[in-house]
Design a protein around this motif. Structure first.
Motif: not given
Length: 319
Positions: A219, A221, A224, A226, A228, A264, A266, A282, A284
């Motif tokens: 995803d 952002e 950034n 993202l 999972t 999270r 990085r 990032i 998560t």
């Protein structure tokens, strides 16, 4: 426009979960992407696949689409109980109009099959224009293609009038530079590549709008990315090193011991290309339990439960 079964486009059942939808999109997206596919009608198929994913991966859009499908199904059941041809025709037209309204609400009025827009003046009115009509169209771009300047062979359609004033749709092909760091909705002007004008007036311009495709893994952002990151319980507890995907290949990421779900981590500079600096990746953490355990594993888990004094709900005792 005619109703489109997005579940059929992706080859999944209406009960498919988000993971199955992502997997199907990733497979078909790579198969039909116009940069790599040699299949006939690859660009059109790719556009359908991207549209299907954009609707079905969104909880809100999918719910609205499912409600539309259910209403359409009820309409067909009513048609089976009524023999009137006019009723059948009118009901189908209403269903298609409902889908058209939904489609335009998601993709905009420009989301038609050709993705082209131009003025609709008669040819004799165009003769008085300073230049030919401008043309606008979207072009799908993968996130991977935004990491560096890339040159794409772009095809689009322009309206051309013949000597009798009849309009024809003529396909045009150009090599276009997509700049590094391109963002969704960014427009690129192709001067003089629009519709030709009547007489000696200059041609219109073509405007290419970048359409960043949703990625099956990441995803976005800001700058950034993202991700999972699934971890086994023992990986989170003991710490480990895992390979994680980025847009430019895999990198090794150190997982600290006692990592928590939702934490999270990085990876600097592995996000999208930015004007001032690159974004980050990032990750998560998501703790994933195995779906089944053998007898030896069950014994070890039982031993851990007996020897460990940790209580994840200890704070409840104070309430």
């Amino acid at each position: 426009m005619e109703f489109i079964d997005y579940y059929e486009v992706l080859g999944v059942e209406p009960t498919a979960d988000s993971k199955a939808i992502k997997t199907a999109y990733r497979k078909l997206g790579r198969k039909y992407h116009p940069d790599v596919s040699k299949l006939p009608d690859a660009a059109e198929n790719f556009k359908r696949v991207a549209q299907a994913y954009e609707v079905l991966h969104s909880t809100e859009k999918r719910a609205e689409y499912d409600a539309l499908c259910e209403a359409r199904k009820r309409g067909y059941n009513n048609q089976n109980r009524k023999s009137s041809t006019n009723y059948h025709t009118n009901n189908s037209a209403m269903g298609n109009q409902d889908f058209t309204d939904f489609f335009n609400s998601v993709f905009g009025a420009a989301g038609s099959r050709s993705r082209q827009q131009h003025r609709q003046q008669p040819w004799y009115e165009d003769a008085n224009q300073a230049k030919g009509a401008d043309v606008e169209f979207d072009w799908p771009v993968m996130l991977e293609d935004t990491l560096a300047d890339t040159t794409k062979q772009i095809e689009f359609v322009i309206p051309v009038y013949d000597q009798q004033g009849y309009q024809q749709q003529v396909k045009k092909s150009l090599k276009v530079k997509i700049p590094a760091g391109a963002r969704d909705g960014e427009r690129i002007r192709l001067k003089g590549q629009g519709a030709p004008a009547y007489g000696n007036a200059p041609s219109g311009d073509a405007y290419l709008t970048i359409k960043l495709l949703p990625h099956p893994l990441f995803d976005v952002e800001a700058n950034n990315l993202l991700l999972t990151l699934p971890l086994a319980p023992w990986e989170a507890a003991l710490g480990t090193k895992v390979e994680v995907p980025t847009l430019s290949g895999k990198v090794q990421l150190t997982i600290p011991a006692y990592s928590q779900a939702g934490q999270r981590l990085r990876v600097k500079g592995k996000g999208l290309v930015g004007k001032l600096s690159n974004g980050d990746l990032i990750a998560t953490i998501k703790i994933v339990m195995p779906s089944s355990l053998n007898e030896n594993s069950k014994t070890l888990w039982a031993q851990l439960a007996d020897s460990e004094t940790f209580d994840p709900r200890r704070e409840w005792s104070d309430r």
